[in-house]
Design a protein around this motif. Structure first.
Motif, PDB file in Angstrom:
ATOM      1  N   VAL A 117       0.867  -1.178   0.000  1.00 44.18           N
ATOM      2  CA  VAL A 117       0.000   0.000   0.000  1.00 44.18           C
ATOM      3  C   VAL A 117       0.901   1.225   0.000  1.00 44.18           C
ATOM      4  N   THR A 118       0.820   2.035  -1.051  1.00 47.25           N
ATOM      5  CA  THR A 118       1.781   3.135  -1.209  1.00 47.25           C
ATOM      6  C   THR A 118       1.170   4.510  -0.955  1.00 47.25           C
ATOM      7  N   ARG A 119      -0.067   4.559  -0.486  1.00 46.84           N
ATOM      8  CA  ARG A 119      -0.661   5.857  -0.175  1.00 46.84           C
ATOM      9  C   ARG A 119       0.136   6.558   0.931  1.00 46.84           C
ATOM     10  N   PRO A 120       0.049   7.906   1.008  1.00 50.71           N
ATOM     11  CA  PRO A 120       0.648   8.600   2.158  1.00 50.71           C
ATOM     12  C   PRO A 120       0.140   7.995   3.457  1.00 50.71           C
ATOM     13  N   LEU A 121       0.963   8.025   4.481  1.00 49.55           N
ATOM     14  CA  LEU A 121       0.672   7.293   5.715  1.00 49.55           C
ATOM     15  C   LEU A 121      -0.707   7.623   6.280  1.00 49.55           C
ATOM     16  N   ALA A 122      -1.100   8.887   6.220  1.00 44.39           N
ATOM     17  CA  ALA A 122      -2.381   9.284   6.803  1.00 44.39           C
ATOM     18  C   ALA A 122      -3.576   8.689   6.064  1.00 44.39           C
ATOM     19  N   GLN A 123      -3.393   8.285   4.795  1.00 44.09           N
ATOM     20  CA  GLN A 123      -4.487   7.727   4.004  1.00 44.09           C
ATOM     21  C   GLN A 123      -4.348   6.221   3.754  1.00 44.09           C
ATOM     22  N   ALA A 124      -3.303   5.604   4.289  1.00 44.25           N
ATOM     23  CA  ALA A 124      -3.037   4.193   3.974  1.00 44.25           C
ATOM     24  C   ALA A 124      -3.900   3.219   4.765  1.00 44.25           C
ATOM     25  N   GLY A 125      -4.399   3.622   5.929  1.00 48.59           N
ATOM     26  CA  GLY A 125      -5.067   2.705   6.841  1.00 48.59           C
ATOM     27  C   GLY A 125      -6.262   1.959   6.283  1.00 48.59           C
ATOM     28  N   PRO A 157      -0.976  -6.552   4.322  1.00 50.36           N
ATOM     29  CA  PRO A 157      -0.609  -5.253   3.755  1.00 50.36           C
ATOM     30  C   PRO A 157       0.795  -4.844   4.185  1.00 50.36           C
ATOM     31  N   LEU A 158       1.566  -4.369   3.232  1.00 49.39           N
ATOM     32  CA  LEU A 158       2.882  -3.805   3.514  1.00 49.39           C
ATOM     33  C   LEU A 158       2.794  -2.322   3.208  1.00 49.39           C
ATOM     34  N   ILE A 159       2.711  -1.502   4.253  1.00 49.02           N
ATOM     35  CA  ILE A 159       2.548  -0.061   4.060  1.00 49.02           C
ATOM     36  C   ILE A 159       3.913   0.556   3.741  1.00 49.02           C
ATOM     37  N   PHE A 160       3.991   1.161   2.560  1.00 50.04           N
ATOM     38  CA  PHE A 160       5.233   1.783   2.105  1.00 50.04           C
ATOM     39  C   PHE A 160       4.868   3.061   1.348  1.00 50.04           C
ATOM     40  N   PRO A 161       4.667   4.176   2.069  1.00 48.52           N
ATOM     41  CA  PRO A 161       4.258   5.417   1.394  1.00 48.52           C
ATOM     42  C   PRO A 161       5.301   5.878   0.377  1.00 48.52           C
ATOM     43  N   LEU A 162       4.841   6.152  -0.839  1.00 47.31           N
ATOM     44  CA  LEU A 162       5.743   6.672  -1.872  1.00 47.31           C
ATOM     45  C   LEU A 162       5.865   8.183  -1.812  1.00 47.31           C
ATOM     46  N   LEU A 163       4.966   8.821  -1.062  1.00 50.01           N
ATOM     47  CA  LEU A 163       5.044  10.257  -0.853  1.00 50.01           C
ATOM     48  C   LEU A 163       4.906  10.545   0.629  1.00 50.01           C
ATOM     49  N   GLU A 164       5.770  11.402   1.135  1.00 56.44           N
ATOM     50  CA  GLU A 164       5.640  11.886   2.502  1.00 56.44           C
ATOM     51  C   GLU A 164       5.100  13.307   2.447  1.00 56.44           C
ATOM     52  N   ILE A 165       4.188  13.613   3.351  1.00 62.41           N
ATOM     53  CA  ILE A 165       3.452  14.877   3.327  1.00 62.41           C
ATOM     54  C   ILE A 165       3.896  15.746   4.505  1.00 62.41           C
ATOM     55  N   PHE A 166       4.178  17.017   4.189  1.00 60.44           N
ATOM     56  CA  PHE A 166       4.618  17.968   5.205  1.00 60.44           C
ATOM     57  C   PHE A 166       3.861  19.279   5.022  1.00 60.44           C
ATOM     58  N   PRO A 167       3.781  20.108   6.055  1.00 64.42           N
ATOM     59  CA  PRO A 167       3.201  21.438   5.866  1.00 64.42           C
ATOM     60  C   PRO A 167       3.974  22.229   4.817  1.00 64.42           C
ATOM     61  N   ALA A 168       3.320  23.184   4.205  1.00 64.25           N
ATOM     62  CA  ALA A 168       3.977  24.020   3.200  1.00 64.25           C
ATOM     63  C   ALA A 168       5.182  24.736   3.811  1.00 64.25           C
ATOM     64  N   SER A 169       6.214  24.903   2.997  1.00 68.46           N
ATOM     65  CA  SER A 169       7.422  25.586   3.489  1.00 68.46           C
ATOM     66  C   SER A 169       7.116  27.017   3.908  1.00 68.46           C
ATOM     67  N   ASP A 170       6.210  27.669   3.186  1.00 66.31           N
ATOM     68  CA  ASP A 170       5.831  29.047   3.489  1.00 66.31           C
ATOM     69  C   ASP A 170       4.362  29.066   3.918  1.00 66.31           C
ATOM     70  N   PRO A 171       4.073  29.337   5.179  1.00 65.27           N
ATOM     71  CA  PRO A 171       2.672  29.332   5.633  1.00 65.27           C
ATOM     72  C   PRO A 171       1.890  30.583   5.240  1.00 65.27           C
ATOM     73  N   GLN A 172       2.570  31.609   4.705  1.00 64.09           N
ATOM     74  CA  GLN A 172       1.908  32.890   4.459  1.00 64.09           C
ATOM     75  C   GLN A 172       0.789  32.819   3.419  1.00 64.09           C
ATOM     76  N   PRO A 173       0.951  32.104   2.284  1.00 60.11           N
ATOM     77  CA  PRO A 173      -0.167  32.054   1.320  1.00 60.11           C
ATOM     78  C   PRO A 173      -1.453  31.492   1.916  1.00 60.11           C
ATOM     79  N   LEU A 174      -1.352  30.463   2.738  1.00 64.30           N
ATOM     80  CA  LEU A 174      -2.550  29.905   3.377  1.00 64.30           C
ATOM     81  C   LEU A 174      -3.140  30.911   4.350  1.00 64.30           C
ATOM     82  N   ALA A 175      -2.290  31.551   5.141  1.00 62.46           N
ATOM     83  CA  ALA A 175      -2.786  32.543   6.101  1.00 62.46           C
ATOM     84  C   ALA A 175      -3.491  33.695   5.382  1.00 62.46           C
TER      85      ALA A 175
END
Length: 260
Positions: free
Chosen positions: A14-22, A35-53
């Motif tokens: 299962v290669t979904r990001p960890l938060a969606q693999a369950g 199931p062998l959970i192996f996320p192919l993408l790791e997800i992090f907050p945006a480097s710059d939080p200002q556009p979201l704010a």
């Protein structure tokens, strides 16, 4: 792992990001598989939080807010709801049903979304995103870094003012592919499920010649024709196009003619 069930004895990656693999991993296990959970993408907050704010500050100016993925919801909604309730005048929209569920988990209902194929093309075909519906409107697209520009470009062509807000970033796996290679070498890796062309490219970049040989021989279950096309362009041929989302992948796994 259960010793009975249609997937008994099968190890499925299962290669979904960890938060969606369950959910997919649990469905595989319920069918007797491992199931062998192996996320192919790791997800992090945006480097710059200002556009979201900044987008949160002017949320009332938008008529439509489109969320590209559950990750977009998980990284944008806490900031939005920290400022107050979801604006009654703001129509939420999503590319897929997983994103609709993520919005509902935050209390945001009434979402516009496709009910069959889950991609930008299908979302754009809905009446709520037709030219006469969006012309002169301001649209926010909450998404990860990079990605396709089709949705934003088409809405602009239809007369909308579109702001793309990066609220998370993606990277390839940081720990290498040793778990996959161990399973392959032991003859204990029967299939991979892949829901991202970007993730598949990361996997190929990480694999050496031996690993790529293993991958070419292993059934690859993908839930979208675009991912299947990209997999073929990358030199893979053992590709099974499933239905959409976890349910479609599970149906294909259960219907597959596994070798004895």
């Amino acid at each position: 792992m259960s010793q009975t069930g249609p997937l008994a004895g099968r190890t499925i990656v299962v290669t979904r990001p960890l938060a969606q693999a369950g959910p997919l991993a649990q469905a595989i296990e319920a069918a007797g598989g491992k199931p062998l959970i192996f996320p192919l993408l790791e997800i992090f907050p945006a480097s710059d939080p200002q556009p979201l704010a900044a987008a949160v500050d002017r949320l009332g100016d938008y008529a439509l807010a489109v969320f590209i993925s559950p990750n977009a919801v998980d990284h944008a909604l806490p900031a939005i709801l920290a400022r107050g309730a979801w604006p009654a005048s703001l129509q939420p929209a999503a590319v897929g049903q997983g994103t609709v569920k993520a919005l509902l988990a935050h209390g945001v209902a009434g979402c516009i979304a496709p009910t069959e194929r889950f991609d930008s093309e299908t979302l754009l075909a809905l009446p709520a995103l037709a030219k006469e519906a969006v012309v002169g409107q301001r649209v926010a697209i909450f998404r990860g870094d990079g990605g396709r520009e089709l949705l934003a470009d088409t809405l602009r062509e239809r007369g909308a003012t579109v702001d793309c807000i990066t609220c998370y970033r993606r990277s390839g796996p940081s720990d290498g592919v040793a778990p996959l290679l161990r399973a392959w070498r032991a003859g204990q890796l029967d299939a991979l499920t892949v829901s991202s062309s970007e993730g598949l490219r990361h996997l190929l970049d990480l694999l050496d010649g031996e690993g790529r040989d293993f991958l070419r021989k292993t059934p690859l279950f993908v839930p979208h024709a675009r991912i299947a096309d990209n997999a073929a362009a990358l030199g893979l041929s053992n590709i099974i196009l499933s239905g959409a989302a976890d349910a479609g992948i599970m149906a294909a796994l259960l219907a597959y003619n596994w070798p004895a």
